[in-house]
Every structure is written in structure tokens, then in C-alpha cells.
Write a protein that holds these residues in place. Structure first.
Motif, mmCIF file in Angstrom:
data_model
loop_
_atom_site.group_PDB
_atom_site.id
_atom_site.type_symbol
_atom_site.label_atom_id
_atom_site.label_comp_id
_atom_site.label_asym_id
_atom_site.label_seq_id
_atom_site.Cartn_x
_atom_site.Cartn_y
_atom_site.Cartn_z
ATOM 1 N N UNK A 220 -41.912 61.500 -5.380
ATOM 2 C CA UNK A 220 -40.661 60.749 -5.197
ATOM 3 C C UNK A 220 -40.273 60.684 -3.725
ATOM 4 N N UNK A 221 -40.351 61.830 -3.053
ATOM 5 C CA UNK A 221 -39.856 61.922 -1.677
ATOM 6 C C UNK A 221 -40.769 61.242 -0.665
ATOM 7 N N UNK A 222 -42.045 61.557 -0.717
ATOM 8 C CA UNK A 222 -42.955 61.097 0.331
ATOM 9 C C UNK A 222 -43.534 59.712 0.072
ATOM 10 N N UNK A 223 -43.401 59.230 -1.170
ATOM 11 C CA UNK A 223 -43.976 57.931 -1.508
ATOM 12 C C UNK A 223 -42.957 56.985 -2.133
ATOM 13 N N UNK A 224 -41.699 57.269 -1.887
ATOM 14 C CA UNK A 224 -40.634 56.325 -2.222
ATOM 15 C C UNK A 224 -40.676 55.883 -3.680
ATOM 16 N N UNK A 225 -40.844 56.851 -4.578
ATOM 17 C CA UNK A 225 -40.818 56.548 -6.010
ATOM 18 C C UNK A 225 -39.457 56.943 -6.571
ATOM 19 N N UNK A 226 -38.929 56.148 -7.467
ATOM 20 C CA UNK A 226 -37.664 56.489 -8.108
ATOM 21 C C UNK A 226 -37.853 57.687 -9.030
ATOM 22 N N UNK A 227 -38.819 57.609 -9.928
ATOM 23 C CA UNK A 227 -39.222 58.742 -10.764
ATOM 24 C C UNK A 227 -40.709 58.581 -11.038
ATOM 25 N N UNK A 228 -41.508 59.448 -10.420
ATOM 26 C CA UNK A 228 -42.959 59.280 -10.426
ATOM 27 C C UNK A 228 -43.607 59.672 -11.743
ATOM 28 N N UNK A 229 -42.950 60.535 -12.530
ATOM 29 C CA UNK A 229 -43.574 60.993 -13.772
ATOM 30 C C UNK A 229 -42.512 61.458 -14.755
ATOM 31 N N UNK A 230 -42.943 61.663 -15.997
ATOM 32 C CA UNK A 230 -42.024 61.976 -17.080
ATOM 33 C C UNK A 230 -42.607 63.086 -17.946
ATOM 34 N N UNK A 231 -41.726 63.750 -18.696
ATOM 35 C CA UNK A 231 -42.150 64.783 -19.623
ATOM 36 C C UNK A 231 -41.295 64.697 -20.883
ATOM 37 N N UNK A 232 -41.603 65.565 -21.833
ATOM 38 C CA UNK A 232 -40.913 65.550 -23.126
ATOM 39 C C UNK A 232 -40.580 66.980 -23.536
ATOM 40 N N UNK A 233 -39.659 67.177 -24.486
ATOM 41 C CA UNK A 233 -39.421 68.517 -25.020
ATOM 42 C C UNK A 233 -40.687 69.065 -25.682
ATOM 43 N N UNK A 234 -40.991 70.314 -25.397
ATOM 44 C CA UNK A 234 -42.202 70.918 -25.958
ATOM 45 C C UNK A 234 -41.987 72.417 -26.109
ATOM 46 N N UNK A 235 -42.603 72.982 -27.119
ATOM 47 C CA UNK A 235 -42.519 74.427 -27.321
ATOM 48 C C UNK A 235 -43.542 75.151 -26.449
ATOM 49 N N UNK A 236 -43.310 76.445 -26.235
ATOM 50 C CA UNK A 236 -44.365 77.338 -25.784
ATOM 51 C C UNK A 236 -44.479 78.428 -26.835
ATOM 52 N N UNK A 237 -45.470 79.285 -26.692
ATOM 53 C CA UNK A 237 -45.671 80.289 -27.736
ATOM 54 C C UNK A 237 -44.456 81.206 -27.901
ATOM 55 N N UNK A 238 -43.763 81.505 -26.808
ATOM 56 C CA UNK A 238 -42.620 82.416 -26.933
ATOM 57 C C UNK A 238 -41.508 81.829 -27.794
ATOM 58 N N UNK A 239 -41.316 80.507 -27.704
ATOM 59 C CA UNK A 239 -40.215 79.910 -28.469
ATOM 60 C C UNK A 239 -40.569 79.732 -29.935
ATOM 61 N N UNK A 240 -41.854 79.872 -30.250
ATOM 62 C CA UNK A 240 -42.271 79.877 -31.652
ATOM 63 C C UNK A 240 -42.305 81.307 -32.182
#
Length: 478
Positions: A220-240
């Protein structure tokens, strides 16, 4: 080492080098006025490298001038560290006074996102003030590091994208999901925050999914991107496993309650105890809630032999949710998908995709999370990067500089002032001496990106991505 000390070291370019570089100012021949160098990948794991990352280095390091405090700090360090080599205070004070502390060098480079064959010039480096001709080679350590690491990550990511693309073209009706089919899981597996930022940003030339926050922020900062990537809610083993094995299904139900909405995506790691039993929960106890939610649930098998486990998970989910046969004759799961995040690297992705195809499943059912193999399990020799002096001007005359090791011809370097030419019609690249004429159909490929403190030809992530995708399209048709 305190945080303040580390911060000072990162900002003092005189210390951002190898120790022996400090003595090199006195080693060039008398009358030396300029040194010209080039960067190349001499081959390696992949025959082509996707150039990326130099702009981050220029904006973060070369846009920050040398100060008298930096000179004093370096003088104190080298006086105690280097035996028999006086610190070049005169040279650095000249740069401070004559150039306001900015490095008198010119860097030219191929546009970022370009896919260039091995043994072609990717960038050139030239000193521009005859009073300090050593300055370009002094900067070798920092500049080569700034190029080889993000370029190698970008290269791995691009080649994985090309691999997935081939399977999508064979088994899927749409390529819409391709930008999100390789997710960056690498932040915890790298050696530093800066590595996560540089490598994480490099991955985003080809993909738009990442959990490496600092990599997204760097893009975002060095290449003038508004939002370069996205993610989603996800579990890890501890939360299971926090729910306990007896309440495993409640952990999954909680995910649906919290995050499953029409059109939403959520990912759930399902191998905490028994993957086959967990998928059974998704097929039976949770099936109606998944369907009613309108969300897409991505099941993550995370242990075992990846091709075998992924195929078994696909087949088991097909029993619970059914499939649709696409136009290519392959099965597409209804409302669920699978992401593999364990043991993922280029070769295993190829094996998983091939196994899914053999089982009659479209590649669009799958996504991959890649960690250490993307951001850490690589080095300068993965693509055999080198920065070498190739020409020197002595008393107004340019002379070739090169090496020809008798016992290792692979390490031979190029001589002469060099540039890179591109033939866009055929997608061809050619390294050539700068004094030779450019033939019809060929264009000068290198552009000045830094000169004497001025950053030039800054590029946005969107145009870099377009350039990389154009190379992808040419590779697919070629």
C-alpha cells in the motif's frame, strides 16, 4: 541491542554494507572516475525471474540523506572494527557537502513486474561523481539484498500462479478465483519484520490474498495501492481445541454463528483431532446451517500427505454437499471449498492439483496457503543473483571489467557498459552494450529509477500487476 540502536543502524547507510567495503575506496586504480555495475539472475530454480522490490528500497533508504551524525557514528565504529584501514571520512563529508548527503549514483532498472530470462541485465548501477567513484560498489550489499529477496519471492509466487492457471484452464469454466488461490501464510516463518514486509509485498504482484499484514501495508505504502490484499475470518487450532474434543462441533458452529452470512467466506481448520470425523460434522450436523447461511465455508485439512488428504476431503465433502459438473466435465463442490496450508510449495501444489484432476475435481475447488516456502525457504542462490562491476572509467576512458574463473565458468561475468533491450512483439529480451545501436523492433528496457537523490519513474502496484499478468498470458499462449 535496543530498539533505538537497531533503528539507527537501519537508517545509517554507511553501516548498511559489508566490512571490507569500507577499504575499497583506496583500491581502485589511480585516475578512476566512475564504476559501472549490473545485476542479473544467473539462473536457478526458475528460468525466468519476476523483477520486483527495488522501489521499496529506494523510497525507504536512498531517499534518506547521510548526515554528519551518521558519519561520526560510522567513524567511531570502523575505528574500532577495521584494523589498518582508515575510515574514509573525507569521501563521506564530500557527499554530505556536495550532494546534501544523497548518494551520487544512477540506478536504472527494468520495470517492476517484468518477467526476464536468466543471465539478462535486470538493473545497472553507476557512480556519477568522479570524486567518489567507489560509492556504487559500496552500495552493492544493500542494493543486491533489496533486489534478490523480493524478486525471488515474486518469482516463486508468479510461477505458482502460472501453474494454477494451467489447471484452471484445463478443469474450470472461470479464472475469477485465481487471484485468491495462493494465500500468504508466511509472516511468522520469516527472520524479521522487514523480511515479512518485503516478501509479503512481493507476493502481491501475482495474488491478492494475504495474512501478512506488514506485507500488505508495504505494498500500500510504497506502491500506491488503496488495499493490496484481503483476508477472511479463519480459525487456528487454538480456537478449536479451546472448546475441547467433546465440543469440537460447537467450535465450528460458533464460526457459523459469528461469521457465516450470504456471500461471506470463512475458513475452518478441521484436523485438530480427526479430520475425517470433522468433515463428517460438516456433512451432517452443520450441513443445513451452512446451506442456510449463504456463506462459502472453506475446510482446511492441515496434516498428512497433502495430495491424498486433499483428495479424500474433496470426495467426502462431495458426498455431503453434492457437486455441479462444469463445462469442462469436472466436479465443483456446492457451497464448500478446500484450502491446503500444510507442506505447501511449488512441487506439492502441482501434486495436489494433479491428484484433484485425476479424481475428477475442478481446480476451482481449491486454494493454498504458503508460508515458509514462499517467504523464507529461499536464498540468493535460488535464482543465483549477483551484482558485478562491468566497466570502469579511468582518465576519461571506459574499460571493460569482468571475471573469468578458470575453475568455475558459471561465475563468469559480463564486461562493458550494459543495458537491456525488449522486443514486445515476441516477448524477447537481450542484454547489449550501451554504445551499440538499437535494432528495429527492440526497445530500451531499462529506465532510471534513482539519480543523485532523486527518485524517478515510480510505479504503482496496479501497473506492476498488469505487466506480470501480461507475461502470464504470453506464457499461457506460448
Amino acid at each position: 541491542m535496543t530498539i533505538d540502536t537497531l533503528s539507527r543502524l537501519q537508517s545509517n547507510f554507511i553501516l548498511n554494507t559489508d566490512s571490507y567495503k569500507e577499504s575499497h575506496y583506496a583500491q581502485f586504480p589511480p585516475g578512476t572516475e566512475s564504476v559501472f555495475s549490473y545485476v542479473e539472475s544467473r539462473g536457478g530454480r526458475f528460468e525466468h525471474s519476476l523483477f520486483f522490490g527495488l522501489q521499496m528500497f529506494i523510497l525507504e533508504y536512498l531517499s534518506r540523506p547521510i548526515t554528519r551524525e551518521m558519519i561520526d557514528e560510522a567513524a567511531d565504529f570502523y575505528a574500532r572494527h577495521m584494523s589498518g584501514s582508515p575510515f574514509n571520512r573525507e569521501g563521506w563529508e564530500y557527499i554530505l557537502e556536495r550532494h546534501q548527503g544523497f548518494l551520487p549514483i544512477r540506478i536504472r532498472a527494468v520495470p517492476e513486474g517484468s518477467l526476464v530470462p536468466a543471465r539478462q541485465v535486470l538493473a545497472t548501477l553507476e557512480s556519477t561523481d568522479e570524486r567518489v567513484p567507489w560509492i556504487g560498489q559500496f552500495a552493492e550489499t544493500a542494493i543486491l539484498r533489496a533486489i534478490w529477496y523480493p524478486t525471488t519471492v515474486a518469482t516463486i509466487s508468479w510461477h505458482v500462479k502460472a501453474l494454477i492457471l494451467r489447471y484452471l484452464e484445463q478443469t474450470a469454466d472461470t479464472l475469477a478465483g485465481l487471484p485468491f488461490m495462493l494465500h500468504d501464510f508466511g509472516s511468522r516463518g520469516v527472520s524479521s519484520l522487514e523480511s515479512a514486509a518485503l516478501g509479503g509485498a512481493a507476493h502481491l504482484v501475482s495474488f491478492q490474498g494475504s495474512d501478512t499484514v506488514v506485507g500488505v501495508m508495504a505494498a500500500n505504502r510504497y506502491y500506491d495501492a488503496d488495499m493490496a490484499a484481503f483476508s477472511i475470518p479463519a480459525t487456528e487450532h487454538s480456537t478449536v481445541t479451546a472448546w475441547g474434543e467433546a465440543r469440537e462441533v460447537d467450535a465450528y458452529r460458533n464460526m457459523l454463528d459469528r461469521f457465516a452470512r450470504p456471500g461471506a467466506l470463512l475458513a475452518v481448520v478441521s484436523d485438530s483431532y480427526d479430520l475425517e470425523r470433522a468433515v463428517g460434522f460438516w456433512n451432517r450436523e452443520l450441513r443445513q446451517q451452512v446451506i442456510a447461511s449463504g456463506a462459502t465455508v472453506v475446510i482446511r485439512p492441515d496434516s498428512g500427505h497433502p495430495p491424498t488428504v486433499v483428495r479424500r476431503t474433496l470426495e467426502q465433502l462431495a458426498e455431503g454437499y453434492g457437486t455441479t459438473i462444469n463445462g469442462k466435465g469436472y466436479r465443483v463442490l456446492n457451497q464448500v471449498r478446500v484450502i491446503q496450508g500444510d507442506g505447501v510449495e511449488y512441487a506439492s501444489i502441482a501434486e495436489i492439483l494433479a491428484e484433484a484432476e485425476r479424481a475428477g475435481f475442478s481446480a476451482e475447488n481449491l486454494a493454498f496457503g504458503m508460508g515458509g516456502a514462499l517467504l523464507q525457504r529461499l536464498d540468493r542462490d535460488t535464482q543465483k543473483f549477483a551484482l558485478k562491476a562491468c566497466a570502469i572509467r579511468i582518465d576519461g576512458q571506459w574499460q571493460d571489467v569482468f571475471k573469468r574463473p578458470k575453475d568455475d565458468p558459471e561465475k563468469a561475468s559480463k564486461g562493458g557498459r550494459l543495458t537491456l533491450l525488449h522486443n514486445p512483439e515476441f516477448g524477447a529480451w537481450r542484454t547489449q552494450r550501451v554504445e551499440l545501436p538499437v535494432e528495429s523492433g527492440w526497445d530500451e528496457a531499462l529506465q532510471t529509477v534513482y539519480e543523485n537523490g532523486a527518485t524517478q519513474n515510480q510505479q504503482r502496484l496496479a501497473e506492476i500487476r498488469a505487466r506480470a499478468d501480461e507475461a502470464l498470458a504470453m506464457s499461457a499462449t506460448g
